[in-house]
Write a protein that holds these residues in place. Structure first.
Motif, PDB file in Angstrom:
ATOM      1  N   LEU A 201      29.846  44.543  36.649  1.00 23.41           N
ATOM      2  CA  LEU A 201      31.014  44.963  37.038  1.00 23.41           C
ATOM      3  C   LEU A 201      31.294  43.760  38.178  1.00 23.41           C
ATOM      4  O   LEU A 201      32.700  43.274  38.102  1.00 23.41           O
ATOM      5  N   VAL A 202      30.222  42.513  38.800  1.00 30.53           N
ATOM      6  CA  VAL A 202      30.447  42.162  39.559  1.00 30.53           C
ATOM      7  C   VAL A 202      31.300  40.349  38.844  1.00 30.53           C
ATOM      8  O   VAL A 202      32.111  40.075  39.398  1.00 30.53           O
ATOM      9  N   ALA A 203      31.146  40.112  37.454  1.00 30.89           N
ATOM     10  CA  ALA A 203      31.289  39.278  36.943  1.00 30.89           C
ATOM     11  C   ALA A 203      33.108  39.834  36.504  1.00 30.89           C
ATOM     12  O   ALA A 203      33.821  38.949  36.840  1.00 30.89           O
ATOM     13  N   GLN A 204      33.546  41.157  36.329  1.00 33.81           N
ATOM     14  CA  GLN A 204      34.707  41.609  35.866  1.00 33.81           C
ATOM     15  C   GLN A 204      35.356  41.229  37.033  1.00 33.81           C
ATOM     16  O   GLN A 204      36.360  40.762  37.066  1.00 33.81           O
ATOM     17  N   ASP A 205      34.621  41.912  38.620  1.00 33.58           N
ATOM     18  CA  ASP A 205      35.696  41.844  39.336  1.00 33.58           C
ATOM     19  C   ASP A 205      35.567  40.056  40.041  1.00 33.58           C
ATOM     20  O   ASP A 205      36.743  39.426  40.119  1.00 33.58           O
ATOM     21  N   GLN A 206      35.127  39.363  39.413  1.00 31.60           N
ATOM     22  CA  GLN A 206      35.293  37.912  39.327  1.00 31.60           C
ATOM     23  C   GLN A 206      36.365  37.228  38.883  1.00 31.60           C
ATOM     24  O   GLN A 206      37.228  36.325  39.474  1.00 31.60           O
ATOM     25  N   ASN A 207      36.688  37.688  37.626  1.00 28.84           N
ATOM     26  CA  ASN A 207      37.445  37.026  36.985  1.00 28.84           C
ATOM     27  C   ASN A 207      39.254  37.378  37.214  1.00 28.84           C
ATOM     28  O   ASN A 207      39.798  37.363  37.169  1.00 28.84           O
TER      29      ASN A 207
END
Length: 483
Positions: free
Chosen positions: A244-250
C-alpha cells in the motif's frame, strides 16, 4: 461616398441596442436556508468566526510544510490542471473570434489581369489583348447586427470563457484536495507499516519465549501454534502495508506530474495540527464561492444568450460590401486622375420558408437552457450535500477519536496484565493472544480514524470552495479575455 458610409454606420450604431436575449433570472437554490441540525452536527459548531474557506488559501489551511511543498509541485506539473489552463486559452480565443464578427473586416486588395481574345470572339472582330489593374480598400459582407444575433453569440462565447475559467479553478481545487488526501493516505499507511513492524517484532519475541517454554515443558504445543499464528498474521499485514505504501507513492507521483522532490522538508505527524480550522459559513455562500457552481451558472447564462441568437435568426439579416480604389488598363496609370472607382452593395436576407428549421433551433436553445438550469440546481444540491457530510464528520470524529484512544489505552493495559498472568501461569495463552490482537486492531483503527478525520476536513474545505486562490498576477490575467 464617405458621407454615405458614415451615415450608414451611425444608423447601425443607433439600432444596435436591440437585444432578444431573455432577461436572466438566477434560479432559486433548491436547498434549505441552513445546514442540517441534530446530534451528528453538535460538534461541528466549534469553529466560530474566522476566515471563510474560499478566502483561506491552501498555504494557510495546510500547516504541514512537506504537504505545502508537494501541492506547489503539483500545481506546476499536473497534467489535468495544464489541460484546464489550455482549455481556458482556447475558449478565450473563441470569444475573441466571435467578438470580432461585430466589426467590419477591412482589407486592401491589389489585383491585375491580362487576357488574349481570339478574333472570332472579340467584339471588334480582331484579335486583342485586354489588361486591367486595380487597387481597392473596403469591407466585404459585413453583417450589420440590428437584431443582436452577433452580440448574443458574443455574450454566449464570453460566458463559456468565464465557465472555463471556473472549470480551471474547480480543477485546481480538486487537485489540491487530491494531493492532500493522497499525502495523508501515504502517511497513514506508513504509520500502519511502522506499527505492523513493531507489532511483528513483539509477536516474534513472544513466539521465541513461548518456544523455549515449550521446549522445557512449560508451554503446550497449542500455545506455540497460537503464537505462530500471530507472527504469520503480522507478516501478512506487513506485506500488505508495504504494498500500500508503494502504491500510495505511485498515486502521489501521478498527481504531482513529476517525481517527488528529494529535498522535502520534515512533515508533521498525523496527530499534530496538520490542518487549520475553518468556519462553515452559510449555504448561500456556496453560490458565490464554489467554482463548480459558478461554472454551472455561466453555462446557464451562455444558454440564455443562445436563445437571443436563435430569436434574432427570425429577423432579416443585413450585410454590406463597400470599397473604393482605382482601376486602370495600364499598371503605370493605376493611380492617375480619373481612374477612381467605388462599390456600395448592401444586401438583405429575409427568411420566408425553412421547413421549421428556425423554430426548431429556438426550441432547442430553450431546451438546452432548461438542461443548464437543472445542472445548475444539481450542482447546488451536490455542494450542499458535501458540506453537510463534512459537518457531520466534524461533529462526530472528535468523539470517535477520543473513544478510540481510550480503547487503545485500555487494550494496552489489558495486554500488559494478560502477559504477566500468562508468564506466571495464572491464565492460558489464549487470553494473551486475544489481548495482543485487540491491542493491534485498536491501534490500527486509531490510525484509520485519524486519517478519516483529516480527509473529511480536507473534503469540507474543498466543499466550501477553498483551495483555488491564484496569485495576484494570475487573478488579474484571468479577469478579462485578452485582445
Amino acid at each position: 461616398m464617405r458621407k454615405s458610409l458614415l451615415s450608414l454606420a451611425l444608423a447601425a450604431a443607433a439600432l444596435s441596442g436591440c437585444s432578444l436575449i431573455p432577461d436572466y433570472q438566477r434560479p432559486e437554490a433548491p436547498v434549505a436556508q441552513a445546514y442540517p441540525q441534530g446530534p451528528a452536527y453538535a460538534g461541528a459548531q466549534g469553529v466560530v468566526g474566522g476566515t471563510p474557506a474560499a478566502d483561506l488559501n491552501w498555504q494557510s489551511f495546510f500547516n504541514d510544510p512537506q504537504l505545502r511543498r508537494l501541492i506547489d509541485v503539483a500545481l506546476e506539473n499536473n497534467r489535468d490542471l495544464r489541460v484546464a489552463a489550455l482549455n481556458l486559452e482556447a475558449f478565450q480565443a473563441q470569444y475573441r473570434i466571435q467578438r470580432a464578427q461585430l466589426y467590419p473586416a477591412v482589407s486592401a486588395d491589389v489585383a491585375g489581369s491580362r487576357q488574349r481574345l481570339p478574333a472570332k470572339v472579340s467584339s471588334t472582330g480582331n484579335e486583342m489583348i485586354s489588361s486591367q489593374y486595380g487597387a481597392t480598400l473596403g469591407v466585404t459582407a459585413w453583417e450589420i447586427d440590428l437584431f443582436g444575433r452577433l452580440r448574443s453569440l458574443r455574450d454566449q462565447a464570453l460566458e463559456q470563457y468565464l465557465a472555463s475559467d471556473e472549470a480551471r479553478r474547480s480543477t485546481q481545487t480538486a487537485l489540491v484536495a487530491s494531493v492532500a488526501n493522497a499525502y495523508l493516505t501515504l502517511r497513514s499507511d506508513q504509520d500502519q507499516l511502522k506499527l505492523t513492524r513493531d507489532t511483528l517484532a513483539t509477536y516474534e519475541k513472544t513466539y521465541a519465549l513461548t518456544k523455549r517454554s515449550n521446549e522445557v515443558g512449560v508451554a503446550s504445543a497449542l500455545d506455540l501454534s497460537q503464537a505462530q499464528t500471530s507472527v504469520e498474521s503480522a507478516r501478512a499485514a506487513l506485506a500488505q502495508y508495504t504494498r500500500l505504501v508503494a502504491q500510495d507513492q505511485n498515486a502521489l507521483t501521478l498527481l504531482l506530474g513529476t517525481g517527488v522532490p528529494a529535498d522535502l522538508p520534515q512533515g508533521l505527524a498525523l496527530d499534530q495540527p496538520i490542518l487549520a480550522p475553518i468556519p462553515a459559513g452559510l449555504p448561500s455562500d456556496l453560490l458565490q464561492r464554489r467554482p463548480d457552481i459558478l461554472e454551472a451558472e455561466h453555462q446557464l447564462k451562455a444558454a440564455n444568450a443562445n436563445i437571443g441568437a436563435a430569436r434574432a435568426a427570425f429577423f432579416p439579416s443585413i450585410s454590406l460590401t463597400a470599397n473604393a480604389g482605382s482601376l486602370s488598363p495600364d499598371l503605370s496609370g493605376l493611380f492617375d486622375g480619373g481612374s477612381g472607382t467605388w462599390l456600395f452593395k448592401p444586401s438583405i436576407s429575409l427568411p420566408i420558408f425553412n421547413a421549421g428549421s428556425l423554430q426548431a433551433s429556438l426550441d432547442l436553445a430553450k431546451v438546452q437552457k432548461n438542461i443548464q438550469v437543472a445542472q445548475y440546481e444539481k450542482a447546488i444540491q451536490t455542494a450542499f450535500s458535501e458540506v453537510a457530510d463534512g459537518l457531520a464528520a466534524r461533529g462526530t470524529y472528535g468523539d470517535q477519536l477520543a473513544a478510540q484512544r481510550a480503547l487503545v489505552d485500555a487494550n494496552a493495559r489489558y495486554y500488559t496484565l494478560a502477559e504477566k498472568r500468562y508468564r506466571t501461569g495464572v491464565d492460558n495463552y489464549l487470553t494473551l493472544l486475544v489481548a495482543q490482537r485487540s491491542l493491534f486492531s485498536s491501534q490500527q483503527q486509531l490510525i484509520t480514524d485519524r486519517l478519516n478525520q483529516l480527509t473529511s476536513e480536507v473534503n469540507l474545505y474543498k466543499a466550501l470552495g477553498g483551495g483555488w486562490q491564484d496569485s495576484t498576477a494570475q487573478k488579474q490575467a484571468a479577469q478579462q479575455p485578452k485582445g
